[in-house]
Design a protein around this motif. Sequence first.
Motif, PDB file in Angstrom:
ATOM      1  N   TRP A  86     -12.946  28.476 -79.272  1.00 30.12           N
ATOM      2  CA  TRP A  86     -13.963  27.531 -79.710  1.00 30.12           C
ATOM      3  C   TRP A  86     -13.823  27.262 -81.201  1.00 30.12           C
ATOM      4  CZ3 TRP A  86     -17.300  24.500 -77.176  1.00 30.12           C
ATOM      5  CH2 TRP A  86     -17.655  24.812 -75.863  1.00 30.12           C
ATOM      6  N   TYR A  87     -14.118  26.020 -81.591  1.00 30.09           N
ATOM      7  CA  TYR A  87     -14.269  25.639 -82.993  1.00 30.09           C
ATOM      8  C   TYR A  87     -15.694  25.103 -83.168  1.00 30.09           C
ATOM      9  CZ  TYR A  87      -9.196  25.946 -83.456  1.00 30.09           C
ATOM     10  OH  TYR A  87      -7.894  26.380 -83.474  1.00 30.09           O
ATOM     11  N   ILE A  88     -16.385  25.598 -84.172  1.00 31.60           N
ATOM     12  CA  ILE A  88     -17.734  25.120 -84.476  1.00 31.60           C
ATOM     13  C   ILE A  88     -17.623  24.119 -85.613  1.00 31.60           C
ATOM     14  CG2 ILE A  88     -20.053  25.765 -85.224  1.00 31.60           C
ATOM     15  CD1 ILE A  88     -19.617  28.487 -83.943  1.00 31.60           C
ATOM     16  N   ILE A  89     -17.816  22.842 -85.295  1.00 31.99           N
ATOM     17  CA  ILE A  89     -17.574  21.748 -86.229  1.00 31.99           C
ATOM     18  C   ILE A  89     -18.872  21.317 -86.904  1.00 31.99           C
ATOM     19  CG2 ILE A  89     -16.605  19.435 -86.504  1.00 31.99           C
ATOM     20  CD1 ILE A  89     -14.589  21.527 -85.478  1.00 31.99           C
ATOM     21  N   ASN A  92      -8.891  27.138 -89.404  1.00 28.56           N
ATOM     22  CA  ASN A  92      -9.437  28.445 -89.043  1.00 28.56           C
ATOM     23  C   ASN A  92     -10.809  28.717 -89.637  1.00 28.56           C
ATOM     24  OD1 ASN A  92      -7.308  29.053 -87.443  1.00 28.56           O
ATOM     25  ND2 ASN A  92      -6.329  30.472 -88.844  1.00 28.56           N
ATOM     26  N   ARG A  93     -11.208  27.939 -90.600  1.00 27.84           N
ATOM     27  CA  ARG A  93     -12.557  28.102 -91.150  1.00 27.84           C
ATOM     28  C   ARG A  93     -13.608  27.917 -90.061  1.00 27.84           C
ATOM     29  NH1 ARG A  93     -15.042  28.331 -95.885  1.00 27.84           N
ATOM     30  NH2 ARG A  93     -17.125  27.496 -96.117  1.00 27.84           N
ATOM     31  N   TYR A  94     -13.325  27.072 -89.103  1.00 29.44           N
ATOM     32  CA  TYR A  94     -14.299  26.768 -88.053  1.00 29.44           C
ATOM     33  C   TYR A  94     -13.953  27.408 -86.714  1.00 29.44           C
ATOM     34  CZ  TYR A  94     -15.447  23.382 -91.648  1.00 29.44           C
ATOM     35  OH  TYR A  94     -15.771  22.799 -92.850  1.00 29.44           O
ATOM     36  N   LEU A  95     -12.893  28.189 -86.690  1.00 28.57           N
ATOM     37  CA  LEU A  95     -12.491  28.884 -85.472  1.00 28.57           C
ATOM     38  C   LEU A  95     -13.412  30.074 -85.208  1.00 28.57           C
ATOM     39  CD1 LEU A  95     -10.316  29.437 -83.231  1.00 28.57           C
ATOM     40  CD2 LEU A  95      -9.162  30.869 -84.935  1.00 28.57           C
ATOM     41  N   VAL A  96     -13.776  30.266 -83.941  1.00 27.41           N
ATOM     42  CA  VAL A  96     -14.542  31.444 -83.538  1.00 27.41           C
ATOM     43  C   VAL A  96     -13.541  32.492 -83.057  1.00 27.41           C
ATOM     44  CG1 VAL A  96     -16.289  32.363 -81.972  1.00 27.41           C
ATOM     45  CG2 VAL A  96     -16.521  30.029 -82.875  1.00 27.41           C
ATOM     46  N   LYS A 135     -14.965  38.671 -81.318  1.00 34.00           N
ATOM     47  CA  LYS A 135     -15.805  39.027 -82.461  1.00 34.00           C
ATOM     48  C   LYS A 135     -17.247  38.596 -82.228  1.00 34.00           C
ATOM     49  CE  LYS A 135     -12.467  40.669 -85.022  1.00 34.00           C
ATOM     50  NZ  LYS A 135     -12.029  39.988 -86.250  1.00 34.00           N
ATOM     51  N   LYS A 136     -18.166  39.361 -82.816  1.00 34.56           N
ATOM     52  CA  LYS A 136     -19.579  39.023 -82.737  1.00 34.56           C
ATOM     53  C   LYS A 136     -19.830  37.715 -83.479  1.00 34.56           C
ATOM     54  CE  LYS A 136     -23.808  40.253 -81.512  1.00 34.56           C
ATOM     55  NZ  LYS A 136     -24.169  40.403 -80.086  1.00 34.56           N
ATOM     56  N   LEU A 137     -20.597  36.834 -82.876  1.00 28.88           N
ATOM     57  CA  LEU A 137     -20.855  35.517 -83.465  1.00 28.88           C
ATOM     58  C   LEU A 137     -22.290  35.412 -83.956  1.00 28.88           C
ATOM     59  CD1 LEU A 137     -20.114  32.501 -84.001  1.00 28.88           C
ATOM     60  CD2 LEU A 137     -20.875  32.031 -81.665  1.00 28.88           C
ATOM     61  N   ARG A 138     -22.427  34.871 -85.165  1.00 29.79           N
ATOM     62  CA  ARG A 138     -23.730  34.448 -85.689  1.00 29.79           C
ATOM     63  C   ARG A 138     -23.627  32.957 -85.950  1.00 29.79           C
ATOM     64  NH1 ARG A 138     -27.586  36.952 -88.640  1.00 29.79           N
ATOM     65  NH2 ARG A 138     -27.143  35.488 -90.341  1.00 29.79           N
ATOM     66  N   LEU A 139     -24.244  32.176 -85.090  1.00 30.09           N
ATOM     67  CA  LEU A 139     -24.154  30.722 -85.209  1.00 30.09           C
ATOM     68  C   LEU A 139     -24.687  30.248 -86.554  1.00 30.09           C
ATOM     69  CD1 LEU A 139     -23.253  28.218 -83.688  1.00 30.09           C
ATOM     70  CD2 LEU A 139     -25.503  28.120 -82.591  1.00 30.09           C
ATOM     71  N   LYS A 140     -25.636  30.984 -87.117  1.00 36.95           N
ATOM     72  CA  LYS A 140     -26.208  30.606 -88.414  1.00 36.95           C
ATOM     73  C   LYS A 140     -25.202  30.708 -89.551  1.00 36.95           C
ATOM     74  CE  LYS A 140     -31.014  31.716 -87.267  1.00 36.95           C
ATOM     75  NZ  LYS A 140     -32.198  32.557 -87.589  1.00 36.95           N
ATOM     76  N   ASP A 141     -24.089  31.424 -89.343  1.00 36.54           N
ATOM     77  CA  ASP A 141     -23.055  31.513 -90.372  1.00 36.54           C
ATOM     78  C   ASP A 141     -22.256  30.221 -90.504  1.00 36.54           C
ATOM     79  OD1 ASP A 141     -23.756  34.096 -90.990  1.00 36.54           O
ATOM     80  OD2 ASP A 141     -22.190  35.028 -89.774  1.00 36.54           O
ATOM     81  N   TYR A 142     -22.403  29.323 -89.531  1.00 39.30           N
ATOM     82  CA  TYR A 142     -21.667  28.064 -89.529  1.00 39.30           C
ATOM     83  C   TYR A 142     -22.644  26.941 -89.869  1.00 39.30           C
ATOM     84  CZ  TYR A 142     -17.931  30.649 -87.182  1.00 39.30           C
ATOM     85  OH  TYR A 142     -16.940  31.554 -86.867  1.00 39.30           O
TER      86      TYR A 142
END
Length: 314
Positions: free
Chosen positions: A270-273, A48-52, A56-63
Amino acid sequence: MFPKFKRKVIKNALQQFFGPGFPSKHAAVKTSSPSSPSSSTLTSRTMNRYLVPPGKKLRLKDYSPDDKSLFSGTKEESLIEFDKLREELQELQKKLFAQHKHKILVILQAMDAGGKDGCVKHVFSRVDPQGLHVVPFKKPTTEELDHDFLWRVHKEVPAKGQIAIFNRSHYEDIIAVRVKKIFPDPVWKRRYKHVLDFEAMLAEEGTVIIKLFLNISKAEQKKRLESRLQDPDKLWKFCMDDLDDRNRWDEFQTAYQDLIEKTSTPEAPWYIIPADRKWYRNLVVARLMVEKLRHLQLSLPTPNFDPASIIIPD
C-alpha cells in the motif's frame, strides 16, 4: 519561454522532487521517513515516503493528508513536471501494450470525495484507452451477492499488456461490511486471508499490483462535499449516504488503518497518498506509476520479419 528568475525558481522546485542531480536520471540520494516534517534530498526512483512497510505497525495519523514535502514549488510550477510525467506514462503504456507481457493492477481506495475519479481522469488522460480498463465497484448487485465476494472482482483483473484501475475494489467488502455492520464480524475478518491469497496468486501470475489510499482530511472532505451542493455541475455526485459515512469518520479511519496494515505485502504494498491538494496527489501518483513501469524495462517487440523486404502493393 520563462524569464531567467522564473526558470531558476522552477529548476529549484523540480530538484526538490527529483533530487539535486536533476536532470540526471541516476542521482542517488537519501529518503526520509513518513513522519519527517520536511523532505530531504530524494532519489528519483522511489516513493518510499508514502509506502506502508509490510509487517510494520501502522499509524495512519503519521501520514499527513496535507503533506507536499516531495515538491517545494507552487501548483503552477508542478504542472510542468506533471506534464512530463504524463508524456512518459503514455510512452511506457504503449510499450506495455505492444510487448504484451506484463499486467498492471491499480487499486484506488479513499473516503467519499477522496479524489478517485479525479486522479484517474488527470493522471491517465493521455493513456491509450485500448490498453486501459477502469472498473468502478459499486454496491453489489443481487447476482453478485449470490456469488463469493471476489467473483465480480476476479473477472475484471488486467490481461497481458493492460492497465486495470479499480475505483474502489474488493477492499470495500471488508471496510464497508465492517463499519456498517452489514455482516457479522467473522465474515469480514476471514476475508483478509481471502484477499491476501487472491493478490498473491495474481502477483505470481505476473500482475504488478499498486494499491493507493488517497488520504484526505475530514476538513477537506467537508469542503468538497459542500462544493458539490453549491455547483449545479457537481450536484449529481452528492449522495445522502456520504453524510452517513461522514458521521462514522473515526470508525472508517480505524478500519482503514487496520486493513492497510494487514494487507500491505511485498508483492502488493500500500501507498498512502496525501490527497488534500489535488495537484500534489496527481503528481505523486503519476510519478509512482512512471517508476513502476520503468522498473519493468519495457521495450517494443522486435518484428519477426525484415521491414525492408516488405513491398506494399499499389
